[in-house]
Motif scaffolding. Structure first.
Motif, PDB file in Angstrom:
ATOM      1  N   ALA A 100      -3.681   2.340   8.749  1.00 11.37           N
ATOM      2  CA  ALA A 100      -2.357   2.745   9.230  1.00 11.37           C
ATOM      3  C   ALA A 100      -1.804   3.881   8.378  1.00 11.37           C
ATOM      4  CB  ALA A 100      -1.410   1.549   9.217  1.00 11.37           C
ATOM      5  N   LEU A 101      -1.970   3.799   7.076  1.00  6.37           N
ATOM      6  CA  LEU A 101      -1.499   4.872   6.205  1.00  6.37           C
ATOM      7  C   LEU A 101      -2.266   6.162   6.460  1.00  6.37           C
ATOM      8  CD1 LEU A 101      -0.999   2.838   2.917  1.00  6.37           C
ATOM      9  CD2 LEU A 101       0.805   4.098   4.145  1.00  6.37           C
ATOM     10  N   LEU A 102      -3.588   6.067   6.626  1.00 10.42           N
ATOM     11  CA  LEU A 102      -4.377   7.271   6.882  1.00 10.42           C
ATOM     12  C   LEU A 102      -3.980   7.902   8.215  1.00 10.42           C
ATOM     13  CD1 LEU A 102      -6.546   9.204   5.886  1.00 10.42           C
ATOM     14  CD2 LEU A 102      -8.236   7.745   7.030  1.00 10.42           C
ATOM     15  N   GLU A 103      -3.748   7.099   9.237  1.00  6.86           N
ATOM     16  CA  GLU A 103      -3.317   7.645  10.524  1.00  6.86           C
ATOM     17  C   GLU A 103      -1.966   8.343  10.403  1.00  6.86           C
ATOM     18  OE1 GLU A 103      -5.084   8.048  13.350  1.00  6.86           O
ATOM     19  OE2 GLU A 103      -6.707   7.298  12.082  1.00  6.86           O
ATOM     20  N   LEU A 104      -1.099   7.808   9.575  1.00  4.35           N
ATOM     21  CA  LEU A 104       0.193   8.451   9.339  1.00  4.35           C
ATOM     22  C   LEU A 104      -0.011   9.824   8.699  1.00  4.35           C
ATOM     23  CD1 LEU A 104       3.540   7.302   8.508  1.00  4.35           C
ATOM     24  CD2 LEU A 104       2.474   8.509   6.618  1.00  4.35           C
ATOM     25  N   VAL A 105      -0.879   9.913   7.688  1.00  7.01           N
ATOM     26  CA  VAL A 105      -1.145  11.190   7.032  1.00  7.01           C
ATOM     27  C   VAL A 105      -1.721  12.183   8.044  1.00  7.01           C
ATOM     28  CG1 VAL A 105      -2.444  12.366   5.208  1.00  7.01           C
ATOM     29  CG2 VAL A 105      -1.462  10.101   4.771  1.00  7.01           C
ATOM     30  N   LYS A 106      -2.654  11.742   8.874  1.00 12.81           N
ATOM     31  CA  LYS A 106      -3.219  12.622   9.903  1.00 12.81           C
ATOM     32  C   LYS A 106      -2.134  13.129  10.845  1.00 12.81           C
ATOM     33  CE  LYS A 106      -7.879  10.673  10.375  1.00 12.81           C
ATOM     34  NZ  LYS A 106      -8.747   9.922  11.329  1.00 12.81           N
ATOM     35  N   ALA A 107      -1.225  12.250  11.247  1.00 10.93           N
ATOM     36  CA  ALA A 107      -0.149  12.637  12.163  1.00 10.93           C
ATOM     37  C   ALA A 107       0.821  13.611  11.497  1.00 10.93           C
ATOM     38  CB  ALA A 107       0.603  11.397  12.647  1.00 10.93           C
ATOM     39  N   ARG A 108       1.070  13.434  10.215  1.00  7.13           N
ATOM     40  CA  ARG A 108       1.993  14.310   9.486  1.00  7.13           C
ATOM     41  C   ARG A 108       1.360  15.669   9.207  1.00  7.13           C
ATOM     42  NH1 ARG A 108       6.899  13.548   9.203  1.00  7.13           N
ATOM     43  NH2 ARG A 108       7.168  14.094   7.033  1.00  7.13           N
ATOM     44  N   HIS A 109       0.015  15.721   9.138  1.00  5.49           N
ATOM     45  CA  HIS A 109      -0.682  16.965   8.813  1.00  5.49           C
ATOM     46  C   HIS A 109      -1.873  17.178   9.739  1.00  5.49           C
ATOM     47  CE1 HIS A 109       1.910  17.679   5.475  1.00  5.49           C
ATOM     48  NE2 HIS A 109       1.771  16.411   5.142  1.00  5.49           N
ATOM     49  N   PRO A 110      -1.596  17.416  11.031  1.00  6.12           N
ATOM     50  CA  PRO A 110      -2.679  17.554  12.004  1.00  6.12           C
ATOM     51  C   PRO A 110      -3.572  18.773  11.788  1.00  6.12           C
ATOM     52  CG  PRO A 110      -0.587  18.134  13.004  1.00  6.12           C
ATOM     53  CD  PRO A 110      -0.278  17.561  11.643  1.00  6.12           C
ATOM     54  N   GLY A 111      -3.121  19.717  10.967  1.00  7.58           N
ATOM     55  CA  GLY A 111      -3.948  20.879  10.671  1.00  7.58           C
ATOM     56  C   GLY A 111      -5.055  20.590   9.688  1.00  7.58           C
ATOM     57  N   GLY A 112      -5.024  19.411   9.093  1.00  8.94           N
ATOM     58  CA  GLY A 112      -6.102  19.012   8.201  1.00  8.94           C
ATOM     59  C   GLY A 112      -5.680  18.878   6.754  1.00  8.94           C
ATOM     60  N   PHE A 113      -6.515  18.189   6.006  1.00  9.74           N
ATOM     61  CA  PHE A 113      -6.308  17.972   4.583  1.00  9.74           C
ATOM     62  C   PHE A 113      -7.625  17.550   3.960  1.00  9.74           C
ATOM     63  CE2 PHE A 113      -5.314  14.069   6.833  1.00  9.74           C
ATOM     64  CZ  PHE A 113      -6.072  13.121   6.165  1.00  9.74           C
ATOM     65  N   SER A 114      -7.655  17.582   2.647  1.00  9.87           N
ATOM     66  CA  SER A 114      -8.819  17.129   1.888  1.00  9.87           C
ATOM     67  C   SER A 114      -8.391  16.033   0.923  1.00  9.87           C
ATOM     68  CB  SER A 114      -9.426  18.284   1.079  1.00  9.87           C
ATOM     69  OG  SER A 114     -10.026  19.244   1.916  1.00  9.87           O
ATOM     70  N   GLY A 133       0.837  -1.181   0.000  1.00 11.81           N
ATOM     71  CA  GLY A 133       0.000   0.000   0.000  1.00 11.81           C
ATOM     72  C   GLY A 133       0.875   1.234   0.000  1.00 11.81           C
ATOM     73  N   TYR A 134       0.241   2.369  -0.311  1.00 11.92           N
ATOM     74  CA  TYR A 134       0.992   3.631  -0.261  1.00 11.92           C
ATOM     75  C   TYR A 134       0.032   4.795  -0.104  1.00 11.92           C
ATOM     76  CZ  TYR A 134      -0.131   5.256  -5.007  1.00 11.92           C
ATOM     77  OH  TYR A 134      -0.790   5.713  -6.122  1.00 11.92           O
ATOM     78  N   ALA A 135       0.608   5.885   0.390  1.00  8.70           N
ATOM     79  CA  ALA A 135      -0.099   7.162   0.473  1.00  8.70           C
ATOM     80  C   ALA A 135       0.819   8.220  -0.105  1.00  8.70           C
ATOM     81  CB  ALA A 135      -0.453   7.496   1.919  1.00  8.70           C
ATOM     82  N   ARG A 136       0.239   9.107  -0.895  1.00 12.43           N
ATOM     83  CA  ARG A 136       0.978  10.229  -1.490  1.00 12.43           C
ATOM     84  C   ARG A 136       0.188  11.483  -1.169  1.00 12.43           C
ATOM     85  NH1 ARG A 136       1.601  12.848  -6.554  1.00 12.43           N
ATOM     86  NH2 ARG A 136      -0.328  11.941  -7.281  1.00 12.43           N
ATOM     87  N   PHE A 137       0.845  12.475  -0.556  1.00 15.10           N
ATOM     88  CA  PHE A 137       0.110  13.632  -0.064  1.00 15.10           C
ATOM     89  C   PHE A 137       0.966  14.883  -0.026  1.00 15.10           C
ATOM     90  CE2 PHE A 137       1.716  10.892   3.255  1.00 15.10           C
ATOM     91  CZ  PHE A 137       2.392  11.736   4.138  1.00 15.10           C
ATOM     92  N   THR A 138       0.274  16.022  -0.054  1.00 16.08           N
ATOM     93  CA  THR A 138       0.907  17.327   0.099  1.00 16.08           C
ATOM     94  C   THR A 138       0.452  17.892   1.442  1.00 16.08           C
ATOM     95  OG1 THR A 138      -0.899  18.560  -0.931  1.00 16.08           O
ATOM     96  CG2 THR A 138       0.823  17.699  -2.409  1.00 16.08           C
TER      97      THR A 138
END
Length: 162
Positions: A98-112, A72-77
């Motif tokens: 697990a990937l989504l939780e990682l993205v949330k932790a990396r960007h706690p201010g939010g994302f879409s 699996g992978y996640a790619r995000f800005t």
């Protein structure tokens, strides 16, 4: 950034992606899209691979590995989760969460993120993890020309642009 094992020793490793991961990342995306409740991909596998390779440095990318294989992978800005795909053989095993939780932790201010309207399993996955639907479109701005919607985390954050 150091790799993490969110599975408590069950064998799932999350780590930053490197350019050599692009072929495996592309294979995961192609397989996941083919199995998903979404419009078929309109790009051939080699086009997906080329796009991901050419745009590797434009977003942060992490892979999930099981037994040394990218599953699996996640790619995000800073403001967008561009991709979150899990190999169909590993779906339902906590890889996507697990990937989504990682993205949330990396960007706690939010994302879409954008998800196709017809992809009820993905919409339910994101909703169960606190994302909310904010905007529905007719699909005229996506390549597939299929209705989609913007989801946001946390609720009330500002959905920015890429």
């Amino acid at each position: 950034m150091t790799p993490t094992d969110p599975s408590g020793g069950a064998g799932l490793l999350l780590r930053p992606a490197v350019p050599a991961d692009v072929p495996a990342i592309a294979a995961v995306q192609v397989a996941a899209r083919a199995a998903a409740a979404m419009p078929p991909g309109i790009h051939r596998p080699e086009e997906v691979r080329s796009y991901l390779a050419a745009n590797f440095a434009t977003a942060e990318s992490w892979v999930a590995e099981a037994a040394g294989e990218v599953v699996g992978y996640a790619r995000f800005t800073r403001t967008w989760l561009d991709d979150l795909y899990v190999d169909p053989a590993h779906q339902g095993a906590g890889v996507g969460g697990a990937l989504l939780e990682l993205v949330k932790a990396r960007h706690p201010g939010g994302f879409s993120l954008w998800v196709f309207e017809q992809n009820a399993p993905a919409r339910a996955f994101y909703a169960a993890r606190g994302l909310v639907e904010r905007e529905h479109t007719d699909g005229s701005d996506n390549e597939e020309r299929e209705p989609d919607l913007r989801m946001e985390w946390p609720p009330g954050s500002v959905g920015g642009s890429a």
